[in-house]
Design a protein around this motif. Structure first.
Motif, mmCIF file in Angstrom:
data_model
loop_
_atom_site.group_PDB
_atom_site.id
_atom_site.type_symbol
_atom_site.label_atom_id
_atom_site.label_comp_id
_atom_site.label_asym_id
_atom_site.label_seq_id
_atom_site.Cartn_x
_atom_site.Cartn_y
_atom_site.Cartn_z
ATOM 1 N N LEU A 194 0.810 -1.217 0.000
ATOM 2 C CA LEU A 194 0.000 0.000 0.000
ATOM 3 C C LEU A 194 0.845 1.270 0.000
ATOM 4 N N GLU A 195 2.139 1.123 -0.183
ATOM 5 C CA GLU A 195 3.014 2.290 -0.181
ATOM 6 C C GLU A 195 3.029 2.932 -1.569
ATOM 7 N N TYR A 196 2.466 4.118 -1.646
ATOM 8 C CA TYR A 196 2.401 4.881 -2.888
ATOM 9 C C TYR A 196 3.056 6.241 -2.663
ATOM 10 N N GLY A 197 3.267 6.961 -3.738
ATOM 11 C CA GLY A 197 3.799 8.312 -3.644
ATOM 12 C C GLY A 197 3.363 9.120 -4.847
ATOM 13 N N ILE A 198 3.376 10.450 -4.712
ATOM 14 C CA ILE A 198 3.044 11.316 -5.841
ATOM 15 C C ILE A 198 4.289 11.397 -6.726
ATOM 16 N N ALA A 199 4.217 10.788 -7.890
ATOM 17 C CA ALA A 199 5.406 10.634 -8.721
ATOM 18 C C ALA A 199 5.564 11.727 -9.766
ATOM 19 N N ALA A 200 4.489 12.079 -10.457
ATOM 20 C CA ALA A 200 4.620 12.972 -11.609
ATOM 21 C C ALA A 200 3.358 13.807 -11.771
ATOM 22 N N GLU A 201 3.495 14.859 -12.567
ATOM 23 C CA GLU A 201 2.332 15.697 -12.855
ATOM 24 C C GLU A 201 2.390 16.214 -14.289
ATOM 25 N N HIS A 202 1.230 16.579 -14.789
ATOM 26 C CA HIS A 202 1.077 17.185 -16.110
ATOM 27 C C HIS A 202 0.070 18.302 -15.897
ATOM 28 N N ALA A 203 0.558 19.400 -15.323
ATOM 29 C CA ALA A 203 -0.337 20.450 -14.843
ATOM 30 C C ALA A 203 -1.242 20.992 -15.936
ATOM 31 N N HIS A 204 -0.711 21.155 -17.151
ATOM 32 C CA HIS A 204 -1.510 21.717 -18.232
ATOM 33 C C HIS A 204 -2.568 20.745 -18.732
ATOM 34 N N SER A 205 -2.492 19.489 -18.326
ATOM 35 C CA SER A 205 -3.549 18.522 -18.629
ATOM 36 C C SER A 205 -4.410 18.247 -17.403
ATOM 37 N N CYS A 206 -4.130 18.968 -16.315
ATOM 38 C CA CYS A 206 -4.883 18.802 -15.061
ATOM 39 C C CYS A 206 -4.822 17.344 -14.601
ATOM 40 N N CYS A 207 -3.610 16.794 -14.577
ATOM 41 C CA CYS A 207 -3.437 15.364 -14.322
ATOM 42 C C CYS A 207 -2.221 15.121 -13.427
ATOM 43 N N ILE A 208 -2.377 14.220 -12.450
ATOM 44 C CA ILE A 208 -1.304 13.881 -11.506
ATOM 45 C C ILE A 208 -1.226 12.358 -11.389
#
Length: 284
Positions: free
Chosen positions: A197-211
């Motif tokens: 269950l160990e997850y992390g915020i890895a990447a983002e695509h801000a202009h696509s409103c996506c994480i």
């Protein structure tokens, strides 16, 4: 159709003439097609990647699905009533079908790149549903969780579902939701002592409103490896076919570039934003 459009570079246009990726989504339920495995096999034979999206309503077809490059499941709500409102499912036992599909995904997570796609719709599935989504992730244990804001297209079907521009979240709201979900998963992992269950915020695509949230399985030497190495995928696929040697999603991952990591916006510095007349837009 894109030839001559401002901002479209000649080399990119030429590159696009060679088909390399196929998204099986949007128009119906792709895994319900009786020859889906044969079709995916034809794609792979031409070294075309396969991105398949399903709606978690056909457990048997999902169970029978063979290896694809990346397997998405649309998780449009965290509970039965929200799912009924958003998806307006055709089957009376839609929630039971949904639950069965999550269990199947759990068993496939070491042979497929599994992705939960959460499309946030203000007024439908954002408020007070973080705990419910965390529970669903605990059930399916996907490799990745893609969180994005809904895109309003102004269609009649959207109007019929009661959707307007007011239902489209701002990127800041998607960020807040993602942080809350990440914290909820961390709390669950600590409470259960469950490394899966160990997850992390890895990447983002801000202009696509996506994480992108990623399982810690894809973090090596303190670096995220969330990208797909397509050459490696087809190499492993051929080896599996010829020698019967299986492989895992981790085996065809590439390191996430610095600009795509969480906190860096996700805009490739090799690209340039332009307006309708082709004039560069100041990134600042």
């Amino acid at each position: 159709m894109m030839k001559g459009v401002p901002g479209v570079r000649a080399e990119r246009f030429q590159e696009a003439m060679r088909i390399r990726h196929c998204a099986l989504s949007l128009v119906g339920e792709p895994i319900f097609y009786p020859h889906i495995n044969e079709f995916v096999g034809l794609l792979h034979r031409e070294q075309i990647s396969s991105f398949l999206v399903c709606n978690a309503q056909h457990p048997q077809q999902l169970q029978d699905l063979q290896r694809v490059t990346q397997l998405y499941v649309s998780i449009d709500a965290s509970n039965k009533e929200s799912l009924r409102r958003i998806d307006r499912p055709l089957h009376r036992d839609f929630w039971e079908r949904f639950q069965s599909c999550l269990e199947i995904l759990r068993t496939k997570r070491f042979e497929q790149r599994t992705v939960f796609r959460l499309t946030l719709v203000k007024g439908f599935n954002v408020e007070d549903e973080v705990a419910g989504y965390a529970k669903l992730i605990e059930q399916g244990l996907p490799c990745f969780v893609e969180i994005k804001g809904v895109t309003y297209c102004g269609t009649s079907s959207a109007a019929g579902a009661g959707l307007t521009m007011a239902n489209v979240p701002f990127y800041e709201e998607v960020v807040q939701f993602t942080k809350a979900l990440n914290a909820a998963l961390a709390a669950k992992a600590k409470e259960a002592g469950n490394g899966d269950l160990e997850y992390g915020i890895a990447a983002e695509h801000a202009h696509s409103c996506c994480i992108l949230l990623a399982s810690k399985r894809f973090r090596t030497n303190d670096r995220w490896h969330t990208r797909i190495d397509y050459g490696k995928f087809f190499e492993l696929l051929e080896k599996e076919k010829m020698e019967g040697v299986g492989f895992r999603p981790e085996d065809y991952c590439a390191e996430t570039p610095e600009w795509a990591l969480w906190g860096n916006g996700g805009f490739d510095p090799r690209d340039v934003r332009v307006d309708r007349k082709g004039r560069p837009i100041d990134a600042a």
